[in-house]
Design a protein around this motif. Sequence first.
Motif, PDB file in Angstrom:
ATOM      1  N   ARG A 123       0.910  -1.169   0.173  1.00 23.18           N
ATOM      2  CA  ARG A 123       0.029  -0.136   0.189  1.00 23.18           C
ATOM      3  C   ARG A 123       0.781   1.147   0.013  1.00 23.18           C
ATOM      4  NH1 ARG A 123      -1.822   2.793   4.527  1.00 23.18           N
ATOM      5  NH2 ARG A 123      -1.848   0.940   5.952  1.00 23.18           N
ATOM      6  N   VAL A 124       1.774   1.372   0.964  1.00 22.02           N
ATOM      7  CA  VAL A 124       2.553   2.709   0.860  1.00 22.02           C
ATOM      8  C   VAL A 124       3.519   2.724  -0.333  1.00 22.02           C
ATOM      9  CG1 VAL A 124       2.335   2.746   3.457  1.00 22.02           C
ATOM     10  CG2 VAL A 124       4.388   1.490   2.768  1.00 22.02           C
ATOM     11  N   GLY A 125       4.118   1.542  -0.774  1.00 22.11           N
ATOM     12  CA  GLY A 125       4.827   1.456  -1.914  1.00 22.11           C
ATOM     13  C   GLY A 125       4.226   2.105  -2.985  1.00 22.11           C
ATOM     14  N   GLY A 126       2.881   1.675  -3.290  1.00 21.39           N
ATOM     15  CA  GLY A 126       2.164   2.225  -4.460  1.00 21.39           C
ATOM     16  C   GLY A 126       1.957   3.682  -4.325  1.00 21.39           C
ATOM     17  N   TRP A 127       1.595   4.080  -3.226  1.00 22.67           N
ATOM     18  CA  TRP A 127       1.428   5.612  -2.937  1.00 22.67           C
ATOM     19  C   TRP A 127       2.874   6.251  -3.313  1.00 22.67           C
ATOM     20  CZ3 TRP A 127       4.462   8.998   0.206  1.00 22.67           C
ATOM     21  CH2 TRP A 127       3.886  10.318   0.241  1.00 22.67           C
ATOM     22  N   LEU A 128       3.789   5.699  -2.768  1.00 21.21           N
ATOM     23  CA  LEU A 128       5.316   6.398  -3.268  1.00 21.21           C
ATOM     24  C   LEU A 128       5.384   6.437  -4.727  1.00 21.21           C
ATOM     25  CD1 LEU A 128       8.129   7.484  -2.448  1.00 21.21           C
ATOM     26  CD2 LEU A 128       8.821   5.131  -2.277  1.00 21.21           C
ATOM     27  N   ASP A 129       5.284   5.308  -5.523  1.00 21.46           N
ATOM     28  CA  ASP A 129       5.515   5.301  -6.877  1.00 21.46           C
ATOM     29  C   ASP A 129       4.470   5.772  -7.745  1.00 21.46           C
ATOM     30  OD1 ASP A 129       7.907   3.989  -6.599  1.00 21.46           O
ATOM     31  OD2 ASP A 129       6.893   2.082  -7.071  1.00 21.46           O
ATOM     32  N   THR A 130       3.312   6.478  -7.219  1.00 24.89           N
ATOM     33  CA  THR A 130       2.343   7.185  -7.957  1.00 24.89           C
ATOM     34  C   THR A 130       2.171   8.742  -7.596  1.00 24.89           C
ATOM     35  OG1 THR A 130       0.478   6.649  -6.629  1.00 24.89           O
ATOM     36  CG2 THR A 130       1.172   5.213  -8.252  1.00 24.89           C
ATOM     37  N   ARG A 131       3.222   9.247  -6.813  1.00 20.45           N
ATOM     38  CA  ARG A 131       3.162  10.565  -6.767  1.00 20.45           C
ATOM     39  C   ARG A 131       3.535  11.357  -7.711  1.00 20.45           C
ATOM     40  NH1 ARG A 131       0.203  11.427  -3.792  1.00 20.45           N
ATOM     41  NH2 ARG A 131      -0.047   9.109  -4.402  1.00 20.45           N
ATOM     42  N   PRO A 132       2.996  12.786  -8.045  1.00 19.73           N
ATOM     43  CA  PRO A 132       3.332  13.524  -9.025  1.00 19.73           C
ATOM     44  C   PRO A 132       4.551  14.180  -9.120  1.00 19.73           C
ATOM     45  CG  PRO A 132       1.975  14.620  -7.688  1.00 19.73           C
ATOM     46  CD  PRO A 132       1.911  13.261  -7.053  1.00 19.73           C
ATOM     47  N   PHE A 133       5.675  13.558  -9.319  1.00 23.41           N
ATOM     48  CA  PHE A 133       7.102  14.356  -9.036  1.00 23.41           C
ATOM     49  C   PHE A 133       7.458  14.743 -10.384  1.00 23.41           C
ATOM     50  CE2 PHE A 133       7.682  10.268  -6.419  1.00 23.41           C
ATOM     51  CZ  PHE A 133       7.849  10.860  -5.216  1.00 23.41           C
ATOM     52  N   GLU A 134       8.253  15.858 -10.025  1.00 23.81           N
ATOM     53  CA  GLU A 134       8.931  16.654 -11.117  1.00 23.81           C
ATOM     54  C   GLU A 134      10.186  16.485 -10.938  1.00 23.81           C
ATOM     55  OE1 GLU A 134       7.970  20.641 -12.144  1.00 23.81           O
ATOM     56  OE2 GLU A 134       5.710  20.405 -11.733  1.00 23.81           O
ATOM     57  N   ASP A 135      11.177  16.336 -12.047  1.00 21.04           N
ATOM     58  CA  ASP A 135      12.556  16.147 -11.873  1.00 21.04           C
ATOM     59  C   ASP A 135      13.008  17.321 -10.930  1.00 21.04           C
ATOM     60  OD1 ASP A 135      14.788  14.756 -12.136  1.00 21.04           O
ATOM     61  OD2 ASP A 135      15.695  16.187 -13.984  1.00 21.04           O
ATOM     62  N   GLY A 136      13.832  16.712  -9.934  1.00 23.61           N
ATOM     63  CA  GLY A 136      14.663  17.660  -8.930  1.00 23.61           C
ATOM     64  C   GLY A 136      13.563  18.034  -7.848  1.00 23.61           C
ATOM     65  N   GLY A 137      12.630  17.668  -8.108  1.00 26.50           N
ATOM     66  CA  GLY A 137      11.599  17.913  -6.873  1.00 26.50           C
ATOM     67  C   GLY A 137      11.586  17.158  -5.653  1.00 26.50           C
ATOM     68  N   ALA A 138      11.035  17.839  -4.553  1.00 28.17           N
ATOM     69  CA  ALA A 138      10.962  17.364  -3.176  1.00 28.17           C
ATOM     70  C   ALA A 138       9.800  17.140  -2.442  1.00 28.17           C
ATOM     71  CB  ALA A 138      12.052  18.408  -2.465  1.00 28.17           C
ATOM     72  N   LEU A 139       9.577  16.141  -1.827  1.00 27.54           N
ATOM     73  CA  LEU A 139       8.545  15.763  -1.108  1.00 27.54           C
ATOM     74  C   LEU A 139       8.822  15.597   0.336  1.00 27.54           C
ATOM     75  CD1 LEU A 139       5.794  13.102  -2.477  1.00 27.54           C
ATOM     76  CD2 LEU A 139       6.840  12.952   0.034  1.00 27.54           C
ATOM     77  N   VAL A 140       7.634  15.960   1.344  1.00 27.42           N
ATOM     78  CA  VAL A 140       8.045  15.619   2.757  1.00 27.42           C
ATOM     79  C   VAL A 140       6.653  15.086   3.210  1.00 27.42           C
ATOM     80  CG1 VAL A 140       7.258  17.827   3.572  1.00 27.42           C
ATOM     81  CG2 VAL A 140       8.991  16.323   4.947  1.00 27.42           C
ATOM     82  N   ALA A 141       6.880  13.778   4.155  1.00 25.21           N
ATOM     83  CA  ALA A 141       5.520  13.325   4.710  1.00 25.21           C
ATOM     84  C   ALA A 141       5.792  13.071   6.126  1.00 25.21           C
ATOM     85  CB  ALA A 141       5.090  11.965   3.823  1.00 25.21           C
ATOM     86  N   VAL A 142       4.770  13.268   6.850  1.00 21.50           N
ATOM     87  CA  VAL A 142       4.965  13.026   8.167  1.00 21.50           C
ATOM     88  C   VAL A 142       3.736  11.635   8.279  1.00 21.50           C
ATOM     89  CG1 VAL A 142       4.252  13.726  10.589  1.00 21.50           C
ATOM     90  CG2 VAL A 142       5.222  15.320   8.949  1.00 21.50           C
ATOM     91  N   ALA A 143       4.208  10.768   8.990  1.00 17.80           N
ATOM     92  CA  ALA A 143       3.673   9.478   9.024  1.00 17.80           C
ATOM     93  C   ALA A 143       3.945   8.862  10.311  1.00 17.80           C
ATOM     94  CB  ALA A 143       3.902   8.544   8.035  1.00 17.80           C
ATOM     95  N   GLU A 144       3.226   7.868  10.804  1.00 18.37           N
ATOM     96  CA  GLU A 144       3.395   6.966  11.874  1.00 18.37           C
ATOM     97  C   GLU A 144       4.401   6.101  11.597  1.00 18.37           C
ATOM     98  OE1 GLU A 144       1.493   7.071  14.584  1.00 18.37           O
ATOM     99  OE2 GLU A 144       0.443   8.944  13.731  1.00 18.37           O
ATOM    100  N   PRO A 145       5.279   5.521  12.559  1.00 18.64           N
ATOM    101  CA  PRO A 145       6.642   4.560  12.595  1.00 18.64           C
ATOM    102  C   PRO A 145       6.311   3.385  11.525  1.00 18.64           C
ATOM    103  CG  PRO A 145       6.105   5.240  14.740  1.00 18.64           C
ATOM    104  CD  PRO A 145       4.949   5.878  13.962  1.00 18.64           C
ATOM    105  N   ALA A 146       4.934   2.989  11.611  1.00 19.90           N
ATOM    106  CA  ALA A 146       4.858   1.638  10.779  1.00 19.90           C
ATOM    107  C   ALA A 146       4.620   1.998   9.347  1.00 19.90           C
ATOM    108  CB  ALA A 146       3.513   0.978  11.367  1.00 19.90           C
ATOM    109  N   VAL A 147       4.183   3.051   9.117  1.00 18.97           N
ATOM    110  CA  VAL A 147       4.221   3.567   7.683  1.00 18.97           C
ATOM    111  C   VAL A 147       5.742   3.776   7.249  1.00 18.97           C
ATOM    112  CG1 VAL A 147       3.462   5.394   6.250  1.00 18.97           C
ATOM    113  CG2 VAL A 147       1.843   4.360   7.860  1.00 18.97           C
ATOM    114  N   VAL A 148       6.373   4.574   8.015  1.00 24.21           N
ATOM    115  CA  VAL A 148       7.792   4.850   7.677  1.00 24.21           C
ATOM    116  C   VAL A 148       8.678   3.778   7.212  1.00 24.21           C
ATOM    117  CG1 VAL A 148      10.050   6.112   8.157  1.00 24.21           C
ATOM    118  CG2 VAL A 148       7.689   7.312   8.777  1.00 24.21           C
ATOM    119  N   ARG A 149       8.666   2.699   8.348  1.00 22.89           N
ATOM    120  CA  ARG A 149       9.108   1.455   8.213  1.00 22.89           C
ATOM    121  C   ARG A 149       9.047   0.816   6.825  1.00 22.89           C
ATOM    122  NH1 ARG A 149       7.980  -0.900  14.069  1.00 22.89           N
ATOM    123  NH2 ARG A 149       9.652  -0.263  15.414  1.00 22.89           N
TER     124      ARG A 149
END
Length: 191
Positions: A123-149
């Motif tokens: 689930r979280v991997g699918g989220w990561l791979d479907t973000r609308p990234f632009e080359d050189g872009g940056a993303l920050v996410a605050v999440a629970e420890p289980a999600v970060v792991r």
Amino acid sequence: MHVRVTLVTAPLGTSRLAERFADDRPLDQAAWHAVQLASHALVPLSAADLRYCSPTHRSRATGDALGFAPLVQPALSDWDMGGWRGLTLGEVAAHDPRAVDAWLRDPRAAPHGGESLLDLVTRVGGWLDTRPFEDGGALVAVAEPAVVRALLVYALKAPPATYWNVDPGPLSAATVTGHPGRWSLRMEAPR
């Protein structure tokens, strides 16, 4: 395309042994104090192009306190622990040690009736791979420890059992760089 994704772990406010599965309590006074102490290092992350958080109270409050103005992402929800929700690991182990053993050993097991470890990582991997990234872009996410792991296990293409060896501390920041399907863990000196 090369992007930077930084994951900030929400503070727990209680000791890990006292932590309850899927405990969505607001930040307590100790957690607020921890956010204030860490803010000097974390506030600069608010310059990220995309800012997200888990739907949990403490993830949203942490993101807001750090000036991220994060968008809530259901895919970053805490691990669905089904019937174990609200219980500590010790309470579950005292009641059903075989279920805990199966859960810890088999990434496909979900004796609690919620998500398996493999489901969480997917689930979280699918989220990561479907973000609308632009080359050189940056993303920050605050999440629970289980999600970060789980996200780190996915990004590094590590075996699911690696999940149990990843220990993101409260308000820690982990960064992966790269692009969907090819991520690298980046470690930097404190500033």
